[in-house]
Scaffold this active site. Sequence first.
Site, short mmCIF file in Angstrom:
data_model
loop_
_atom_site.label_atom_id
_atom_site.label_comp_id
_atom_site.label_asym_id
_atom_site.label_seq_id
_atom_site.Cartn_x
_atom_site.Cartn_y
_atom_site.Cartn_z
N TRP A 420 0.77 -1.18 0.00
CA TRP A 420 0.06 0.00 0.03
C TRP A 420 1.05 1.21 0.19
CZ3 TRP A 420 -0.65 4.65 2.25
CH2 TRP A 420 -1.68 5.39 2.10
N TYR A 424 1.25 3.86 -3.07
CA TYR A 424 0.81 5.38 -2.81
C TYR A 424 2.03 6.20 -3.17
CZ TYR A 424 -1.27 9.17 -0.18
OH TYR A 424 -1.75 10.40 0.34
N ASP A 440 -6.92 -1.01 0.02
CA ASP A 440 -7.26 0.09 0.72
C ASP A 440 -8.72 0.05 0.91
OD1 ASP A 440 -6.44 3.13 1.02
OD2 ASP A 440 -8.43 3.16 0.37
#
Length: 497
Positions: A420, A424, A440
């Site tokens: 994640w 990101y 997410d």
Amino acid sequence: MLDHETCYRAVSSRDERFDGMFFTAVRTTGIYCRPSCPARTPKRENVQFYRSAAEAQTAGYRACRRCRPDVSPGAPEWNLRADLVGRAMRLVADGIVDREGVAGLAARLGYSERQIHRALSQEVGAGPLRLARAQRAQTARILLETTDLGVTDVSYAAGFASIRQFNDTMREIFASTPSDLRRRSRRGPGAHRLIAGPIELRLPYRRPADLTSIVAFLGARAVPGVEEVDGGTYRRSLVLPHGTGVAELTPATGHLRATLRLSDFRDLTAAVARCRRLFDLDADSVAVDEVLAADPALAPLVRAVPGIRVPGAVDGHELAVRAVLGQQVSVAAARRVAARLVQAYGKPLDTPVGGLTHVFPTSDALAAVDPSDFPMPAQRQRTMHELTARLADGRIHLDPGADRAEVERELTEIAGIGSWTAGYVRMRALADPDVFLVGDLGVRQGLVRAGLPDDSAAATKVAEAWRPWRSYALMHLWTSTTAEGMKGNNEKGNQHD
């Protein structure tokens, strides 16, 4: 490169969507224009199309004074492409050739100067020096028109090696001397500026563009002392190659209004490039919306928010640090921790602006901190120390020319950073348009609201149809989960890190 007939139809209809994608040169006048130039459409047999302003200049054409093609939006192709040419174009736009020369560009990309020159010449019709020269001329014109810097100082700030080179370039590209350009810009009332005053610019974009949601997104995550939203204006401090600065950015019709306060005018090129990336100004919204709206589940979201943009970053190192701060905590908690780091390790601004007092601490400064002093759990302290150490010594690069896949691999090698956080960072710091954060929390909620499966395998399969714009689909899903729009607590959904 678009074919001649397609380009001519775009010029005939003055289609502004093609501004920056190609340039129109008119043989009978010796000038080049943007496709949307309001002047009378030239005859088909009198035009030639070029892939870049630098290519048109190399062919001997000068910039149109009416449509000012040098301030067109950037070509969206360079944000999308992850190959050598795409990475090189992003670095050139950030000003690396002016700061470090072609040798610095080659070292950063890991190719020889000859290979880079050949690749750029084949793809955009000009090598890195010519591309940097065109950009340098535009920077000089902005400084001539918006400041009272002396001509010699403008030449230096724009990156020219000599006054003679500066004068020759401005005559060749704009058919005017630097003094003439300044004189014409001062004809209207209120056109005069002070040396110490801010530089005011209009940064163009392609429509549609939902920039107000970018302000909302950034405002919800604004770190006190570094960022703030005042009305519809987003304001933040900047760490730039030669000094610091402050940018005030306000969405307006057809452009983003930018007010830049720079401690060193040599940073103008980099500041503009970073503001454009932050607001994703070079995106091709029509192409994005067309692909996403083809999915019946996303079509209502696209109709509700046409021209959605993906928030970028002005500093990749800062974004990576803040992504780690946001793991397992709320947005508000992450802001509080970031504010403590700013006060403890950020450099104060020489002159505060509004609520801005500091710049965000550099990776060098944070790498020198005893990890136990970081206000976070022990495991995250170790992660933060390792991340900032690798950023500081260059083991991880997060500039516009970084290899996106390689960066993701390098980040996930650090204990405490999972897919994640790496994704990101890849989406925002490296402007990757095709990231899908399937784990997410906000994305899962958005998938359910859209009537789509939220388990990872099924959602990943569905999202294949959204390539190469999955980052934009992700923004639609986040937006749909709250009535306020783009204020979802997406960082807290990072449960697997």
